[in-house]
Write a protein that holds these residues in place. Structure first.
Motif, mmCIF file in Angstrom:
data_model
loop_
_atom_site.group_PDB
_atom_site.id
_atom_site.type_symbol
_atom_site.label_atom_id
_atom_site.label_comp_id
_atom_site.label_asym_id
_atom_site.label_seq_id
_atom_site.Cartn_x
_atom_site.Cartn_y
_atom_site.Cartn_z
ATOM 1 N N SER A 156 -23.128 3.210 -26.773
ATOM 2 C CA SER A 156 -22.336 3.263 -25.580
ATOM 3 C C SER A 156 -22.991 2.384 -24.667
ATOM 4 O O SER A 156 -24.026 2.680 -24.069
ATOM 5 C CB SER A 156 -21.848 4.402 -25.136
ATOM 6 O OG SER A 156 -21.278 4.252 -23.666
ATOM 7 N N SER A 157 -22.620 1.234 -24.339
ATOM 8 C CA SER A 157 -23.074 0.402 -23.574
ATOM 9 C C SER A 157 -22.867 0.768 -22.117
ATOM 10 O O SER A 157 -23.785 0.695 -21.174
ATOM 11 C CB SER A 157 -22.805 -1.233 -23.601
ATOM 12 O OG SER A 157 -21.360 -1.302 -23.445
ATOM 13 N N ASP A 158 -21.724 1.287 -21.830
ATOM 14 C CA ASP A 158 -21.340 2.025 -20.383
ATOM 15 C C ASP A 158 -22.347 2.919 -20.137
ATOM 16 O O ASP A 158 -22.819 3.358 -18.927
ATOM 17 C CB ASP A 158 -20.353 2.343 -20.472
ATOM 18 C CG ASP A 158 -19.236 1.442 -20.406
ATOM 19 O OD1 ASP A 158 -19.389 0.235 -20.259
ATOM 20 O OD2 ASP A 158 -17.854 1.618 -20.608
ATOM 21 N N ARG A 165 -18.359 4.530 -39.794
ATOM 22 C CA ARG A 165 -18.109 4.847 -38.153
ATOM 23 C C ARG A 165 -19.152 4.377 -37.135
ATOM 24 O O ARG A 165 -19.060 4.473 -35.900
ATOM 25 C CB ARG A 165 -17.920 6.433 -38.132
ATOM 26 C CG ARG A 165 -16.663 7.268 -39.137
ATOM 27 C CD ARG A 165 -16.469 8.374 -38.442
ATOM 28 N NE ARG A 165 -17.689 9.261 -38.742
ATOM 29 C CZ ARG A 165 -18.023 9.986 -39.958
ATOM 30 N NH1 ARG A 165 -17.053 9.783 -40.831
ATOM 31 N NH2 ARG A 165 -18.878 10.838 -40.038
ATOM 32 N N ALA A 166 -20.190 3.774 -37.534
ATOM 33 C CA ALA A 166 -21.269 3.370 -36.714
ATOM 34 C C ALA A 166 -21.295 2.034 -36.198
ATOM 35 O O ALA A 166 -20.574 1.184 -36.806
ATOM 36 C CB ALA A 166 -22.677 3.610 -37.664
ATOM 37 N N ASN A 167 -21.597 1.809 -35.297
ATOM 38 C CA ASN A 167 -21.893 0.442 -34.560
ATOM 39 C C ASN A 167 -23.170 0.111 -34.141
ATOM 40 O O ASN A 167 -23.453 -0.872 -33.767
ATOM 41 C CB ASN A 167 -21.084 0.307 -33.276
ATOM 42 C CG ASN A 167 -21.299 1.022 -32.184
ATOM 43 O OD1 ASN A 167 -22.425 1.925 -32.208
ATOM 44 N ND2 ASN A 167 -20.626 0.932 -31.199
ATOM 45 N N ALA A 168 -24.139 0.926 -34.857
ATOM 46 C CA ALA A 168 -25.652 0.746 -34.444
ATOM 47 C C ALA A 168 -26.591 1.344 -35.489
ATOM 48 O O ALA A 168 -26.081 2.188 -36.061
ATOM 49 C CB ALA A 168 -26.049 1.188 -33.157
ATOM 50 N N LEU A 169 -27.703 1.005 -35.375
ATOM 51 C CA LEU A 169 -28.841 1.734 -36.172
ATOM 52 C C LEU A 169 -29.815 2.208 -35.147
ATOM 53 O O LEU A 169 -30.253 1.529 -34.362
ATOM 54 C CB LEU A 169 -29.474 0.795 -37.245
ATOM 55 C CG LEU A 169 -28.534 0.323 -38.306
ATOM 56 C CD1 LEU A 169 -29.422 -0.904 -39.496
ATOM 57 C CD2 LEU A 169 -27.912 1.297 -39.087
#
Length: 421
Positions: free
Chosen positions: A373-375, A395-399
């Motif tokens: 979450s960038s926020d 479901r992931a957007n990052a490692l």
């Protein structure tokens, strides 16, 4: 030869063998997403002539400098100028020419008055737009003055002759292609998109859409890695899965090398009894252990007379995908001519959001799936550490990266995160 390679050592070894592909002249739309080889110098001014930035009237500034709504300047309309007009009426003292956005400025005109500052030639109050070409009177009332060059796009004001419009190394996206087209270029000299052949191995694999027999699974890696290669900017070809038979794999690879700048395989690179990639390519490809989890077994070598790079990835889906992001993606972008600092996914730091510590094997760099979450500046783990958990990968957007020296990461710890989107 190293017994165990670090992530950086394996990556650097792979990238050391990559050479940017030879430049090719491509039509503009085919060059989309490619890397520009040379600087593009402006050879003719953009715009090529003074033109109006508004629908309105081309005027002489002295004729309208004192104009107000109470005391408008009344000018004789001498003609209409549309975009693309090649015959332009001269504007003399006390005269105006109706002009449309993008139309060339006529001789004698020094400014453009927007139509909303006039009565539009209708003899009433302020106009809200242009009437039809023949639906205006012989005169126009101007209610506001305009300084010299008002609402005029000057010749060469966007790009002057001799200026560098685009520098070598620029990735050609829609704005860059639009600029090239505006400058009159129909083609661009670029590094082409790398051609990638993706091949899964395993007798247990069957194509999606086909029924599963005993002990069989669908070939997810072939579709996942082909899509990943496309997302990295490559032209990707998925080959049907090859059974655990070394001669069949060798034949398939030899057949595919003619259309490949790089080959990616998945499966058969570990220490199993039927590791077909190792059996088929022993002596040509280096099989190594990399200090990471998932993705410890890796393979790399150069095949055939053209020395086509081959990266062999583990067969478990998460291992294959993490390996692609860390090693294959930067290799593809190096072939495409991207700058060294643009090869890898962006990395940020984030605070670990979880309730219990995350464990990590000693001496190996752990890559866990996460949602960033960038926020909030946080990252939360998704699913477990198992390299077969493809649902959690989706479901992931990052490692989440846990260093080799750490055996655990506490909630709230600040960690490096590899952004996947």
């Amino acid at each position: 030869m190293n017994d165990t390679w670090s992530v950086e050592e394996h990556r650097d070894d792979v990238l050391g063998a990559m050479r940017p592909l030879e430049p090719i002249e491509l039509p503009l739309l085919d060059a989309a997403g490619c890397v520009l080889v040379d600087d593009v110098v402006v050879t003719a001014p953009l715009p090529p002539f003074d033109n109006s930035s508004m629908d309105g009237y081309a005027v002489r500034t002295a004729d309208v400098e004192t104009a107000t709504e109470e005391y408008p300047a009344v000018l004789r309309v001498v003609g209409d100028i549309a975009a693309g007009s090649d015959t332009l009426p001269a504007v003399g003292p006390g005269e105006a020419a109706r002009i449309m956005t993008g139309a060339p400025l006529p001789p004698g005109a020094q400014a453009v008055v927007p139509v909303e500052w006039t009565d539009g030639g209708a003899g009433g109050g302020p106009a809200t737009g242009m009437n039809g070409q023949r639906e205006h009177g012989p005169e126009v009332r101007v209610n506001r003055g305009a300084p010299a060059r008002a609402f005029i796009n000057g010749r060469g004001s966007d790009a002057a002759t001799g200026a560098i419009a685009l520098t070598a190394g620029t990735v050609l996206g829609p704005p860059q292609l639009g600029l090239l087209a505006a400058l009159g270029h129909a083609t661009a000299l670029v590094r082409p998109r790398p051609r990638v052949v993706v091949l899964s191995t395993g007798s247990e694999l069957t194509a999606p859409g086909q029924p599963l027999g005993p002990g069989q699974i669908h070939d997810s890696n072939g579709f996942m890695l082909t899509s990943a290669a496309q997302a990295a900017g490559a032209v990707a070809y998925r080959v049907a899965a090859v059974a655990d038979d070394a001669p069949s794999l060798r034949a398939a690879l030899d057949e595919q090398l003619v259309r490949a700048d790089l080959v990616v395989t998945s499966g058969g690179v570990s220490v199993g009894a039927f590791d077909v990639v190792k059996e088929a390519l022993a002596g040509e490809v280096d099989f190594r252990r990399v200090a990471m989890q998932p993705g410890k077994p890796q393979a790399f070598g150069l095949l055939g007379p053209d020395r086509v790079p081959l990266l062999g990835l583990p067969g478990n889906p998460v291992s294959a995908y993490v390996s692609f992001e860390l090693f294959v993606r930067p290799a593809l972008r190096a072939l495409a001519g991207h700058a060294p600092d643009a090869l890898d996914r962006p990395r940020v730091t984030a605070r670990l959001a979880c309730e219990a510590p995350l464990t990590s094997p000693p001496g190996r760099r752990q890559y866990l799936r996460g949602t960033y979450s960038s926020d909030e500046g946080t990252v939360a783990p998704v699913g477990g550490a198992g390299s077969y958990l493809v649902a959690s990968l989706a479901r992931a957007n990052a490692l989440i990266e846990i260093p080799e020296a750490a055996t655990a990461a506490e909630p709230g710890a600040v960690l490096t995160v590899v952004l996947l989107g």
